[in-house]
Design a protein around this motif. Structure first.
Motif, PDB file in Angstrom:
ATOM      1  N   PRO A 172       0.876   3.104  -3.849  1.00 11.38           N
ATOM      2  CA  PRO A 172      -0.130   4.080  -4.301  1.00 11.38           C
ATOM      3  C   PRO A 172      -0.244   5.292  -3.398  1.00 11.38           C
ATOM      4  O   PRO A 172      -0.434   6.412  -3.884  1.00 11.38           O
ATOM      5  CB  PRO A 172      -1.434   3.270  -4.312  1.00 11.38           C
ATOM      6  N   VAL A 173      -0.105   5.098  -2.088  1.00 11.10           N
ATOM      7  CA  VAL A 173      -0.246   6.219  -1.155  1.00 11.10           C
ATOM      8  C   VAL A 173       0.849   7.249  -1.380  1.00 11.10           C
ATOM      9  O   VAL A 173       0.590   8.457  -1.520  1.00 11.10           O
ATOM     10  CB  VAL A 173      -0.233   5.721   0.308  1.00 11.10           C
ATOM     11  N   MET A 174       2.107   6.793  -1.427  1.00 11.74           N
ATOM     12  CA  MET A 174       3.227   7.712  -1.621  1.00 11.74           C
ATOM     13  C   MET A 174       3.200   8.346  -3.009  1.00 11.74           C
ATOM     14  O   MET A 174       3.487   9.532  -3.172  1.00 11.74           O
ATOM     15  CB  MET A 174       4.557   6.974  -1.414  1.00 11.74           C
ATOM     16  N   PHE A 175       2.855   7.548  -4.022  1.00 12.61           N
ATOM     17  CA  PHE A 175       2.826   8.082  -5.390  1.00 12.61           C
ATOM     18  C   PHE A 175       1.833   9.234  -5.499  1.00 12.61           C
ATOM     19  O   PHE A 175       2.157  10.293  -6.058  1.00 12.61           O
ATOM     20  CB  PHE A 175       2.453   6.975  -6.380  1.00 12.61           C
ATOM     21  N   VAL A 176       0.636   9.051  -4.975  1.00 17.47           N
ATOM     22  CA  VAL A 176      -0.380  10.104  -5.050  1.00 17.47           C
ATOM     23  C   VAL A 176       0.056  11.338  -4.263  1.00 17.47           C
ATOM     24  O   VAL A 176      -0.114  12.473  -4.722  1.00 17.47           O
ATOM     25  CB  VAL A 176      -1.736   9.583  -4.533  1.00 17.47           C
ATOM     26  N   MET A 177       0.656  11.133  -3.086  1.00 15.86           N
ATOM     27  CA  MET A 177       1.090  12.279  -2.270  1.00 15.86           C
ATOM     28  C   MET A 177       2.160  13.095  -2.980  1.00 15.86           C
ATOM     29  O   MET A 177       2.096  14.325  -3.013  1.00 15.86           O
ATOM     30  CB  MET A 177       1.605  11.774  -0.916  1.00 15.86           C
ATOM     31  N   GLY A 221      11.492   3.105  -5.452  1.00 16.00           N
ATOM     32  CA  GLY A 221      11.583   4.306  -4.618  1.00 16.00           C
ATOM     33  C   GLY A 221      11.649   5.575  -5.439  1.00 16.00           C
ATOM     34  O   GLY A 221      11.053   6.595  -5.089  1.00 16.00           O
ATOM     35  N   ILE A 222      12.387   5.523  -6.573  1.00  8.30           N
ATOM     36  CA  ILE A 222      12.472   6.696  -7.446  1.00  8.30           C
ATOM     37  C   ILE A 222      11.120   6.978  -8.101  1.00  8.30           C
ATOM     38  O   ILE A 222      10.713   8.139  -8.243  1.00  8.30           O
ATOM     39  CB  ILE A 222      13.553   6.482  -8.523  1.00  8.30           C
ATOM     40  N   MET A 223      10.423   5.932  -8.469  1.00  4.46           N
ATOM     41  CA  MET A 223       9.113   6.103  -9.114  1.00  4.46           C
ATOM     42  C   MET A 223       8.112   6.778  -8.179  1.00  4.46           C
ATOM     43  O   MET A 223       7.371   7.682  -8.591  1.00  4.46           O
ATOM     44  CB  MET A 223       8.574   4.750  -9.574  1.00  4.46           C
ATOM     45  N   ILE A 224       8.055   6.347  -6.911  1.00  2.00           N
ATOM     46  CA  ILE A 224       7.037   6.898  -6.003  1.00  2.00           C
ATOM     47  C   ILE A 224       7.438   8.255  -5.437  1.00  2.00           C
ATOM     48  O   ILE A 224       6.612   8.914  -4.807  1.00  2.00           O
ATOM     49  CB  ILE A 224       6.726   5.919  -4.852  1.00  2.00           C
ATOM     50  N   THR A 225       8.682   8.665  -5.673  1.00  2.01           N
ATOM     51  CA  THR A 225       9.102   9.992  -5.204  1.00  2.01           C
ATOM     52  C   THR A 225       9.274  10.933  -6.392  1.00  2.01           C
ATOM     53  O   THR A 225       8.383  11.697  -6.725  1.00  2.01           O
ATOM     54  CB  THR A 225      10.401   9.893  -4.385  1.00  2.01           C
ATOM     55  N   LEU A 259      13.700   2.113   2.581  1.00  6.83           N
ATOM     56  CA  LEU A 259      12.476   1.482   3.074  1.00  6.83           C
ATOM     57  C   LEU A 259      11.922   0.487   2.062  1.00  6.83           C
ATOM     58  O   LEU A 259      11.634  -0.666   2.406  1.00  6.83           O
ATOM     59  CB  LEU A 259      11.425   2.547   3.399  1.00  6.83           C
ATOM     60  N   VAL A 260      11.762   0.911   0.805  1.00  3.66           N
ATOM     61  CA  VAL A 260      11.159   0.016  -0.184  1.00  3.66           C
ATOM     62  C   VAL A 260      12.069  -1.170  -0.490  1.00  3.66           C
ATOM     63  O   VAL A 260      11.583  -2.268  -0.779  1.00  3.66           O
ATOM     64  CB  VAL A 260      10.785   0.775  -1.482  1.00  3.66           C
ATOM     65  N   ILE A 261      13.393  -0.974  -0.411  1.00  3.38           N
ATOM     66  CA  ILE A 261      14.309  -2.095  -0.606  1.00  3.38           C
ATOM     67  C   ILE A 261      14.166  -3.088   0.541  1.00  3.38           C
ATOM     68  O   ILE A 261      14.154  -4.310   0.330  1.00  3.38           O
ATOM     69  CB  ILE A 261      15.763  -1.592  -0.735  1.00  3.38           C
ATOM     70  N   ALA A 262      14.035  -2.577   1.755  1.00  2.00           N
ATOM     71  CA  ALA A 262      13.827  -3.451   2.911  1.00  2.00           C
ATOM     72  C   ALA A 262      12.514  -4.207   2.809  1.00  2.00           C
ATOM     73  O   ALA A 262      12.378  -5.316   3.336  1.00  2.00           O
ATOM     74  CB  ALA A 262      13.862  -2.628   4.196  1.00  2.00           C
ATOM     75  N   LEU A 263      11.531  -3.624   2.112  1.00  2.00           N
ATOM     76  CA  LEU A 263      10.232  -4.277   1.935  1.00  2.00           C
ATOM     77  C   LEU A 263      10.230  -5.285   0.794  1.00  2.00           C
ATOM     78  O   LEU A 263       9.212  -5.924   0.523  1.00  2.00           O
ATOM     79  CB  LEU A 263       9.151  -3.223   1.687  1.00  2.00           C
ATOM     80  N   LEU A 310       0.819  -1.220   0.000  1.00  2.72           N
ATOM     81  CA  LEU A 310       0.000   0.000   0.000  1.00  2.72           C
ATOM     82  C   LEU A 310       0.852   1.269   0.000  1.00  2.72           C
ATOM     83  O   LEU A 310       0.364   2.338  -0.341  1.00  2.72           O
ATOM     84  CB  LEU A 310      -0.930   0.015   1.220  1.00  2.72           C
ATOM     85  N   ILE A 311       2.125   1.129   0.374  1.00  3.85           N
ATOM     86  CA  ILE A 311       2.993   2.307   0.390  1.00  3.85           C
ATOM     87  C   ILE A 311       3.143   2.876  -1.019  1.00  3.85           C
ATOM     88  O   ILE A 311       3.330   4.090  -1.189  1.00  3.85           O
ATOM     89  CB  ILE A 311       4.386   1.956   0.974  1.00  3.85           C
TER      90      ILE A 311
END
Length: 503
Positions: free
Chosen positions: A148-153, A188-192, A177-181, A145-146
């Motif tokens: 879609p939530v982060m991408f939209v934010m 991580g680059i995509m959602i930021t 964080l995303v690597i640990a997940l 869920l991280i």
């Protein structure tokens, strides 16, 4: 045996790519003549009801520079120039010291190094790692869920206040964080960063992009919002779906990622530490200082138009506070000297990204700079490309505007700078072609924002890639498919807007 002896193709390093682009730019100065425009000051109303002034070119005023004999001037750059001149071999230094503290290159270079140093201190406390392990423990089964939530934010951040360089700092937090997940740095680059540029490109109120372009083009500022809001929702949904699908495949088999090897920098910490972690009061205070600092930054950007100088200082303050907390609570056995060492290490890690920003700026310098009132080869290129839409059908004219802005963004990545350079040229040309000026603004913002995801001249992109320890060549191999997809979709929106008379 022959196959073993064949060398596998290796993508050139980013520094190598930029060197050859600068070389190509230098050769162009021997082929293309210099040109210049007349300029004037224009004042327009901003989105908040205030006024802003920009120096823009006068449409139809382009002239090729000639010498005393009436011949076109083709002053090819020299190999070396003294006295602070811009020769081919000068491009690194001249690129690094160009501009001012408000933008590229020297301001962005300092911004990247300071942010790197600030997060070096934060990482020294190990609060981020411990927080990640704690989060993993409490989100079992819901970690996806991280995305879609982060991408939209972040897309909202790009749309509302033109978020760009700020994504560098957030990438430093979210990539580990995303690597640990179980994902990779690209996720991580995509959602930021990529999310911010989708928001930037499709914004209905971005003060650094669409608002300036509309003001310069003499279009009511922040007009056409319903169309753009629908466009933002569509492209954000496309970005979420693409990222979610990609991330799911990578989680099944992390070795498929082009960043698999470089991600080891982050994975090794996850392997070596107890996933249950020791997240205590000191770690909580460091995380709280980061959250409060981010709120402070967002408030400053929205309420007071804080930019590079202020934001860099805000992040330095966050890092300093985190370091003091680390020393007081003995996080990771920190001492005062560890604050300095953390800052030094963090700055060192992002130094390559900062150097690339300066070197990329050298491309524009070699072409004569981006001042429309001064003789340059870049002015000649811009005039030829802009004039090529005359006499074309409405839909095709609009699409060529989009294509032109996409290509021109390689040379002038700044959204506000590109608006001031190209909109005075394209707005009157759109009148001739029968395309509304609103569509011309739309072509500008989509061409500018979307290509920010791939051009190595983007300071924000190179900063984020530096934070991810990912070479631009590998990023290109991944992002090119997505880039083609959104270019096709962007073309459809521009052509549709032209056909329906979007105004």
């Amino acid at each position: 045996m022959e196959n073993k002896n064949k060398r596998k193709f290796q993508m050139p390093d980013t520094f190598v790519i930029i060197f050859f682009v600068v070389l190509a730019a230098a050769l162009l100065t021997y082929v293309l003549p210099q040109g210049q425009f007349e300029t004037e000051e224009v004042t327009f109303t901003t989105g908040d009801g205030g006024e802003d002034t920009r120096t823009v070119l006068v449409p139809g005023s382009f002239e090729t520079v000639t010498d005393e004999e009436g011949e076109s001037v083709r002053d090819g750059v020299n190999l070396f120039e003294d006295g602070g001149g811009a020769g081919f071999l000068n491009y690194v230094f001249e690129g690094l010291v160009s501009g001012d503290k408000w933008g590229s290159a020297v301001g962005v270079v300092a911004f990247i190094i300071i942010i790197g140093g600030a997060f070096g201190i934060i990482m020294k406390t190990r609060a981020i790692e411990e927080g990640i392990f704690s989060l993993i423990k409490h989100t079992k089964g819901r970690e996806s869920l991280i995305i879609p939530v982060m991408f939209v934010m972040f897309s909202l951040g790009g749309a509302v206040f033109g978020m760009g360089e700020e994504a560098i700092a957030f990438a430093m937090i979210l990539i580990p964080l995303v690597i640990a997940l179980g994902y990779d740095a690209i996720t991580g680059i995509m959602i930021t960063y990529v999310a911010t540029q989708i928001g930037f490109a499709t914004s209905w109120m971005n003060p650094f992009g669409v608002a300036i372009a509309q003001g310069v083009a003499d279009v009511p500022v922040l007009s056409g919002a319903p169309f753009r809001i629908a466009m933002w929702a569509f492209f954000t949904l496309v970005g979420v779906a693409y990222t979610w699908y990609y991330a799911a495949r990578i989680k099944k088999d992390p070795t498929r990622s082009v960043s698999y090897e470089s991600d080891e920098y982050f994975r090794k910490d996850v392997k070596q530490e107890d996933i249950k972690s020791r997240f205590g009061l000191g770690h909580s205070l460091v995380v709280a200082s980061i959250v409060i600092g981010i709120v402070w930054i967002v408030w400053g950007v929205v309420q007071h138009a804080y930019y590079i100088p202020e934001i860099a200082t805000q992040f330095f303050t966050i890092g300093l506070v985190a370091g003091i907390i680390g020393v007081i609570f003995k996080l990771n056995n920190m001492t005062i000297n560890d604050i300095a060492q953390g800052f030094t290490q963090g700055a060192r890690d992002l130094l390559p990204a900062a150097l690339i920003v300066g070197m990329a700026k050298g491309i524009v310098i070699i072409l004569g700079g981006d001042d429309p009132g001064e003789p340059s080869v870049l002015n000649t290129i811009m005039n030829a490309a802009g004039s090529s839409i005359e006499g074309l059908p409405v839909a095709l004219s609009a699409w060529f505007m989009f294509l032109f802005q996409s290509v021109f963004n390689f040379f002038v990545v700044s959204g506000s700078g590109q608006a001031a350079l190209t909109m005075p040229l394209l707005a009157p040309l759109s009148d001739i072609a029968g395309v509304s000026r609103q569509v011309a603004v739309l072509a500008y913002q989509l061409g500018d924002g979307f290509t920010n995801m791939i051009v190595p001249t983007s300071a924000a992109l190179m900063g984020v890639l530096g934070a991810a320890r990912l070479d631009w060549g590998k990023w290109f191999l991944f992002i090119i498919k997505f880039q083609v997809l959104i270019f096709i979709l962007g073309s459809a929106f521009v052509i549709t807007a032209a056909l329906i008379g979007f105004s």
